[in-house]
Design an enzyme around this catalytic site. Structure first.
Site, PDB file in Angstrom:
ATOM      1  N   GLY A   6      -4.989 -36.267  76.380  1.00  0.00           N
ATOM      2  CA  GLY A   6      -6.059 -35.677  77.182  1.00  0.00           C
ATOM      3  C   GLY A   6      -5.720 -34.293  77.735  1.00  0.00           C
ATOM      4  O   GLY A   6      -6.446 -33.760  78.570  1.00  0.00           O
ATOM      5  N   ARG A  12      -1.070 -46.175  65.343  1.00  0.00           N
ATOM      6  CA  ARG A  12      -0.187 -47.225  65.884  1.00  0.00           C
ATOM      7  C   ARG A  12      -1.050 -48.367  66.379  1.00  0.00           C
ATOM      8  O   ARG A  12      -2.274 -48.265  66.390  1.00  0.00           O
ATOM      9  CB  ARG A  12       0.587 -46.666  67.075  1.00  0.00           C
ATOM     10  CG  ARG A  12      -0.395 -46.097  68.094  1.00  0.00           C
ATOM     11  CD  ARG A  12       0.207 -45.736  69.401  1.00  0.00           C
ATOM     12  NE  ARG A  12      -0.673 -44.851  70.146  1.00  0.00           N
ATOM     13  CZ  ARG A  12      -1.714 -45.201  70.857  1.00  0.00           C
ATOM     14  NH1 ARG A  12      -2.047 -46.475  70.945  1.00  0.00           N
ATOM     15  NH2 ARG A  12      -2.459 -44.321  71.500  1.00  0.00           N
ATOM     16  N   LYS A  22     -10.134 -27.330  72.067  1.00  0.00           N
ATOM     17  CA  LYS A  22      -9.058 -28.321  71.982  1.00  0.00           C
ATOM     18  C   LYS A  22      -7.869 -27.759  71.225  1.00  0.00           C
ATOM     19  O   LYS A  22      -8.045 -26.953  70.307  1.00  0.00           O
ATOM     20  CB  LYS A  22      -9.528 -29.564  71.224  1.00  0.00           C
ATOM     21  CG  LYS A  22     -10.518 -30.414  71.928  1.00  0.00           C
ATOM     22  CD  LYS A  22     -10.686 -31.687  71.108  1.00  0.00           C
ATOM     23  CE  LYS A  22     -11.704 -32.592  71.729  1.00  0.00           C
ATOM     24  NZ  LYS A  22     -11.847 -33.828  70.926  1.00  0.00           N
ATOM     25  N   LYS A  33     -18.652 -29.233  69.693  1.00  0.00           N
ATOM     26  CA  LYS A  33     -19.716 -29.538  70.640  1.00  0.00           C
ATOM     27  C   LYS A  33     -19.183 -30.481  71.712  1.00  0.00           C
ATOM     28  O   LYS A  33     -18.436 -31.409  71.405  1.00  0.00           O
ATOM     29  CB  LYS A  33     -20.867 -30.199  69.865  1.00  0.00           C
ATOM     30  CG  LYS A  33     -22.036 -30.605  70.697  1.00  0.00           C
ATOM     31  CD  LYS A  33     -22.940 -29.429  70.983  1.00  0.00           C
ATOM     32  CE  LYS A  33     -24.017 -29.796  72.001  1.00  0.00           C
ATOM     33  NZ  LYS A  33     -24.564 -28.565  72.630  1.00  0.00           N
TER      34      LYS A  33
HETATM   35  P1  ADP Z   1      -6.274 -36.533  73.291  1.00  0.00           P
HETATM   36  O1  ADP Z   1      -5.609 -36.655  71.958  1.00  0.00           O
HETATM   37  O2  ADP Z   1      -5.651 -35.478  74.137  1.00  0.00           O
HETATM   38  O3  ADP Z   1      -6.440 -37.852  73.989  1.00  0.00           O
HETATM   39  P2  ADP Z   1      -9.086 -36.610  72.461  1.00  0.00           P
HETATM   40  O4  ADP Z   1      -9.632 -35.763  71.393  1.00  0.00           O
HETATM   41  O5  ADP Z   1      -8.891 -38.055  72.143  1.00  0.00           O
HETATM   42  O6  ADP Z   1      -7.737 -35.958  72.996  1.00  0.00           O
HETATM   43  O7  ADP Z   1     -10.001 -36.488  73.750  1.00  0.00           O
HETATM   44  C1  ADP Z   1      -9.640 -37.062  74.981  1.00  0.00           C
HETATM   45  C2  ADP Z   1     -10.878 -37.299  75.827  1.00  0.00           C
HETATM   46  O8  ADP Z   1     -11.580 -36.085  76.096  1.00  0.00           O
HETATM   47  C3  ADP Z   1     -11.902 -38.199  75.168  1.00  0.00           C
HETATM   48  O9  ADP Z   1     -11.619 -39.553  75.365  1.00  0.00           O
HETATM   49  C4  ADP Z   1     -13.194 -37.755  75.849  1.00  0.00           C
HETATM   50  O10 ADP Z   1     -13.291 -38.366  77.120  1.00  0.00           O
HETATM   51  C5  ADP Z   1     -12.971 -36.278  76.064  1.00  0.00           C
HETATM   52  N1  ADP Z   1     -13.538 -35.500  74.923  1.00  0.00           N
HETATM   53  C6  ADP Z   1     -12.868 -35.044  73.848  1.00  0.00           C
HETATM   54  N2  ADP Z   1     -13.687 -34.394  72.995  1.00  0.00           N
HETATM   55  C7  ADP Z   1     -14.915 -34.430  73.548  1.00  0.00           C
HETATM   56  C8  ADP Z   1     -16.210 -33.927  73.155  1.00  0.00           C
HETATM   57  N3  ADP Z   1     -16.385 -33.232  72.034  1.00  0.00           N
HETATM   58  N4  ADP Z   1     -17.246 -34.175  73.990  1.00  0.00           N
HETATM   59  C9  ADP Z   1     -17.079 -34.867  75.126  1.00  0.00           C
HETATM   60  N5  ADP Z   1     -15.907 -35.343  75.551  1.00  0.00           N
HETATM   61  C10 ADP Z   1     -14.827 -35.140  74.785  1.00  0.00           C
END
Ligand code: ADP
Length: 449
Positions: A165, A292, A158, A201
């Site tokens: 997303g 927010r 990430k 993970k």
């Molecule tokens: P963003 O800020 O881009 O929305 P997030 O960290 O909230 O990023 O992650 C977006 C989506 O990606 C989550 O809602 C989930 O569906 C998927 N996701 C993120 N991290 C994980 C993880 N460690 N395992 C499984 N799915 C994940």
């Protein structure tokens, strides 16, 4: 309390904020782009001011124009709503520089919680459960490989500055991890101006459970419990409900308490949401903090009786939250369906245009948050959400039946909407049983071979 507030947003959330201000006796100035010039909610504001043409970059995302509008209309505060500039520390900072109260956190708190690596550190320190993974941004490939071996595949890469997303890569083995690391970092640099990436993970089957928080300027923070938002399509929430079905309340309470500790540690004031994934064993892992008010805030309002938008305004004006944690009572069950101007039968193609028929549901326990009236023209420039239908009832089963009834009453045309999809989902036996995972809807929509 403020005398006058500028609403730096549009659509249903602009109207929601107008309503909150009116109940607080606060005057409102609502901004609009030329694409929204005929929007009916503008007449409900005390004043409306044009800030530019349709493209959001030249209007709702333009900080200089918004500040100019705020100065011209002599407001004390700006409410950013959700989306647009609501999570931009530079907007919160620009307000502060101009001595206008930003209804939301300070740029420092927003920055800290908005950066995923920093946020995870703050969370860990407060005892909020996070995914196992790297504690800092990844410095070299070998380190990432070591961590991935330790936590086991699959892992996800990430971007620390990521959002919406974007910029995430799931890796099922070492070879993919090695070649995706550099790509991910380059993409993050290009997209967010910050190449820092980390790994954690990856959970294959998870539910999305988030916790509504309120913090004030006196160092206090409370939680308004959870919402389950697992019904999603392309990371966009489709249905939200509270309380979440089949959740271990003891585990949840502990997570809520540590989240409140984190909000206090971040010196956070305003409404915030801590988002988590929950695994099959009912354990939580924090995803991120949204700094927010959320689209889905009404479900929490209905089960707690607390007006989150009014609370955010009062908090910005320096008032205390005014509700003790022990006073927060959960009553009944609430469900929200997001109504989008899209055609679910044609791959969710946007369906902008004039709404001739707009026959809305009513009756006990039904709330509709929408800026639409008959004759309203959905502009093609923005998000396709045209309203949120929310129901409240004593039990989850009754709330589901009530939602089915309300959806049957809801008639919209000739544009296409997601009402038909919601009708199908509310009757779906897996959803009725409770606890579908975040990939459920995409599996359901996949064409059968
Ligand atoms: P963003 O800020 O881009 O929305 P997030 O960290 O909230 O990023 O992650 C977006 C989506 O990606 C989550 O809602 C989930 O569906 C998927 N996701 C993120 N991290 C994980 C993880 N460690 N395992 C499984 N799915 C994940």
């Amino acid at each position: 309390m403020f005398k006058r507030v500028l609403i730096a947003n549009r659509g249903e959330i602009a109207l929601r904020i107008i309503r909150a201000c009116q109940e607080l006796g606060v005057e409102t100035v609502c901004v609009y782009s030329t694409a929204d010039k005929d929007a009916p909610y503008l007449k409900l504001a005390d004043r409306a001011i044009c800030i530019g043409p349709g493209p959001a970059k030249e209007s709702y995302l333009n900080i200089a124009r918004l500040i100019a509008a705020a100065e011209v209309t002599d407001v004390d505060a700006i409410h950013p709503g959700y989306g647009f500039l609501s999570e931009r520390p530079d907007f919160s900072a620009a307000c502060r520089d101009c001595k206008i109260e930003f209804i939301g956190p300070t740029p420092e708190a927003m920055q800290m919680l908005g950066d995923k690596v920093e946020c995870k550190k703050t969370a860990r320190a407060a005892g909020v459960p996070v995914f196992p993974g790297s504690e800092d941004a990844i410095e070299d490939e070998e380190e990432a490989v070591r961590i991935a071996r330790d936590i086991g595949y699959p892992v996800i890469i990430k971007a620390s500055a990521g959002g919406g997303g974007r910029g995430m890569k799931v890796c099922h083995n070492e070879a993919t991890l090695r070649n995706q690391l550099r790509v991910a970092s380059q993409e993050a640099q290009a997209a967010f101006g910050n190449g820092a990436v980390f790994i954690e993970k990856y959970l294959e089957h998870a539910r999305h459970v988030e916790i509504q928080m309120l913090g004030d300027k006196h160092g206090d923070a409370i939680y308004l419990w959870e919402r389950d938002c697992s019904m999603q399509r392309r990371h966009q929430k489709v249905i939200e409900e509270a309380p979440g079905p089949h959740i271990d309340r003891d585990k949840l309470r502990k997570v809520c308490e540590s989240a409140a500790k984190m909000i206090r540690a971040a010196k956070y004031h305003g409404a915030a949401t801590c988002e988590f994934l929950m695994d099959g064993r009912g354990d939580f892992y924090m995803l991120e903090v949204n700094t927010r008010v959320q689209v889905e805030h009404p479900v929490t309002e209905l089960i707690t009786g607390i007006d989150i938008v009014k609370a955010s305004i009062r908090i910005a004006a320096g008032e205390r939250i005014g509700v003790k944690q022990s006073d927060v009572q959960v009553r009944g069950h609430a469900i929200e369906c997001r109504i989008n101007a899209e055609d679910p039968d044609k791959g969710f193609r946007p369906s902008a245009g004039k709404i001739e028929t707009w026959q809305v549901p009513g009756g006990p326990g039904v709330r509709l948050d929408s800026h639409v009236v008959p004759g309203y023209v959905v502009p093609p420039n923005y998000d396709s959400m045209i309203g949120k239908l929310i129901v409240h009832a004593d039990t989850r089963d009754e709330a589901l039946d009530r939602m089915a009834r309300a959806l049957r009453e809801f008639k919209v045309g000739p544009i296409h909407t997601t009402i038909s999809l919601h009708q199908r989902l509310i009757e779906n036996t897996d959803f009725r049983r409770g606890g579908v995972d975040i990939h459920y809807l995409e599996r359901l929509l996949k064409p059968q071979k």
